[in-house]
Design an enzyme around this catalytic site. Structure first.
Site, PDB file in Angstrom:
ATOM      1  CD  GLU A  93      -2.951  -1.179   0.090  1.00 19.02           C
ATOM      2  OE1 GLU A  93      -2.999  -0.220  -0.686  1.00 19.02           O
ATOM      3  OE2 GLU A  93      -3.706  -2.163  -0.009  1.00 19.02           O
ATOM      4  CD  GLN A  95      -1.997   2.714  -2.343  1.00 21.03           C
ATOM      5  OE1 GLN A  95      -1.080   1.986  -2.713  1.00 21.03           O
ATOM      6  NE2 GLN A  95      -3.051   2.245  -1.709  1.00 21.03           N
ATOM      7  CG  LEU A 171      -8.151   2.715   4.033  1.00 22.59           C
ATOM      8  CD1 LEU A 171      -7.844   2.259   5.435  1.00 22.59           C
ATOM      9  CD2 LEU A 171      -7.105   2.196   3.079  1.00 22.59           C
TER      10      LEU A 171
END
EC number: 2.7.1.21
Length: 197
Positions: A93, A95, A171
């Site tokens: 993850e 990013q 998310l």
């Protein structure tokens, strides 16, 4: 790959990036590479941003529940300190980290570590996401994985947000996002713009 090149590739530090849309198997591929390194008795460390605790506080978990033990960190600089003894460093993850991750990965690779980074290359608007474009530029190896477009069945590289919200970081799971190909993504964005007007 000839044997000599393979030896050189293993001995020297380098950066591998695994990128793609949501549901494309990025984390699955990261876990596969890291487990192979563990099987080869290499010292492996795995990190993820503290923001991502969807499945587990302590593990990197793929959508189909494959997992590997990881450590959540607030900032990329922490990885430099924590991974000092590691031969292989996995980051999931990516990013969600800021641009300092690029320099951190470069320093680790320069120090002889194999750095494997996984993350979304584009956000829900199809814009390059966080440090991923720069990481792809400096990496020795970039693997772009694809999901399947839920609307037409073609290869999908876009993560279309189904729920309303303009924040870049949200998310989500199957209820909030769907993988789309370019054509279906553009149609979905155009439909959204018409709704807003």
């Amino acid at each position: 790959m000839n044997h000599y090149f393979q030896q050189e590739y293993i001995r020297h530090g380098h950066i591998e990036v695994i990128c793609g849309s949501m549901f494309s198997g990025k984390t699955e591929e990261l876990i596969r590479r890291l487990k192979r390194a563990q099987f080869a008795r290499q010292n492996v460390e795995i990190y993820k941003p503290t923001i991502d605790t969807r499945y587990s506080e302590e593990n990197v978990v793929s959508h189909d529940s494959n997992y590997i033990k990881s450590m959540p960190v607030d900032a990329p600089e922490s990885i430099l300190l924590l991974a000092s003894d590691a031969e292989v460093v996995g980051i999931d993850e990516a990013q969600f980290f800021d641009e300092t991750l690029v320099d951190v990965c470069k320093k680790m690779a320069d120090a002889g570590k194999r750095v494997i980074v996984a993350g979304l290359d584009m956000d829900f608007l199809g814009t390059p996401f966080g440090p991923m474009p720069a990481l792809m530029a400096i990496a020795e190896d970039v693997t772009k994985v694809h999901a399947i477009c839920v609307r037409c069945g073609n290869l999908a590289q876009f993560s279309h947000r189904i729920v309303k919200g303009e924040k870049q970081v949200m998310l989500g799971e199957k209820d909030e996002y769907e993988p789309l190909c370019r054509d279906c993504f553009n149609k979905a964005l155009n439909a959204h713009h018409h709704e807003v007007e």
